[in-house]
Design an enzyme around this catalytic site. Sequence first.
Site, PDB file in Angstrom:
ATOM      1  CB  THR A  40       5.412   3.348   0.531  1.00  0.00           C
ATOM      2  OG1 THR A  40       5.640   4.390  -0.583  1.00  0.00           O
ATOM      3  CG2 THR A  40       4.433   3.011   1.153  1.00  0.00           C
ATOM      4  CB  THR A  60       5.874  -0.375  -0.972  1.00  0.00           C
ATOM      5  OG1 THR A  60       6.909   0.381  -1.372  1.00  0.00           O
ATOM      6  CG2 THR A  60       6.392  -1.821  -0.660  1.00  0.00           C
ATOM      7  N   GLY A 102       2.523   3.375  -7.300  1.00  0.00           N
ATOM      8  CA  GLY A 102       1.039   3.418  -6.771  1.00  0.00           C
ATOM      9  C   GLY A 102      -0.075   3.489  -8.011  1.00  0.00           C
TER      10      GLY A 102
END
Lengths: 175, 135
Positions: B1, B52, B55
């Site tokens: 990410t 980041t 998630g």
Amino acid sequence: MPFSIAIHGGAGTILREQMTPELQREIEAALEKSVRAGQDILSSGGSAVDAVTAAVKVLEDSPHFNAGRGSVLTHREMVEMDASIMSGKGKNAGAIAGVKHIRNPIELAKAVMEDSEHVFLIGEGAESFAFEHDFLYTEQDYFYTDRRYDQLQSMKEKGLFALSEFRYPDDNKYG
Amino acid sequence: TVGAVALDQYGDLAAATSTGGITNKQYGRVGDSAVIGAGTWAENQVVAVSTTGMGEYFLQENVAADLAARVRYLNETVGQAADHIIQGELKDRGGEGGLIAMDKSGNAYFAMNSSGMYRASIDPRGKCKIRIYAD
């Protein structure tokens, strides 16, 4: 007013013992290129929205980060990317998820924010919107890297979904 | 990410986040990166945030919007709010990762409970910093 920018290229376990000087130089060079791309826009009077978009684009174009060209592979050996952007002025926002043929997903999220009545588009619909707004169709081959393929095969063999193989120093850096 | 936060000379904040997700993902899984409030938030005079990490945990903790709420309602600094979430609520839940945040004056903050986070910044005085490891 002063202006300022900060970027990240992902967090997680990054093993020092597997970080070669050459790889570290490449990663740091990409990070600097990204943050300077944003800074250049800010210093010439550009907006924060344009600055964060430019900075993220640089990282999406690098194979070293899990976004755009360096994206990890799904179970079906495809890339499937997500992105979002928000402007502090008026709290406008745009987001996309599950796109497979968009070279710079952050640009599509920005287009959703600026050129649609919506906030969040997914999958085929997001790509249809993209192509109606002059985004180019990008083949999956563009996103493919040996590193990500090897990573996926290792995960499949073990039946895992997380990144637990340490062939590269940041294989356990999260997406 | 990957992600970015910025303050421009007009006083406007912005945040952006982009990701390929997790290796070997199935079922149309989407993490926090695409979700406004979880992975990305920007609010003038308050904060801009990009996150980041794992998630699912960032979604459950609504990390980016929660950071903004702590600044807005509790008058915490961005650094205090970021540490409270990353080193407290997120870590306690078992979530690993980090975030970048920028306050209304253009001060950048990095918070992580992992061994590292690729990151860089250029401050209002033009000074560039690039870091990888937490320490």
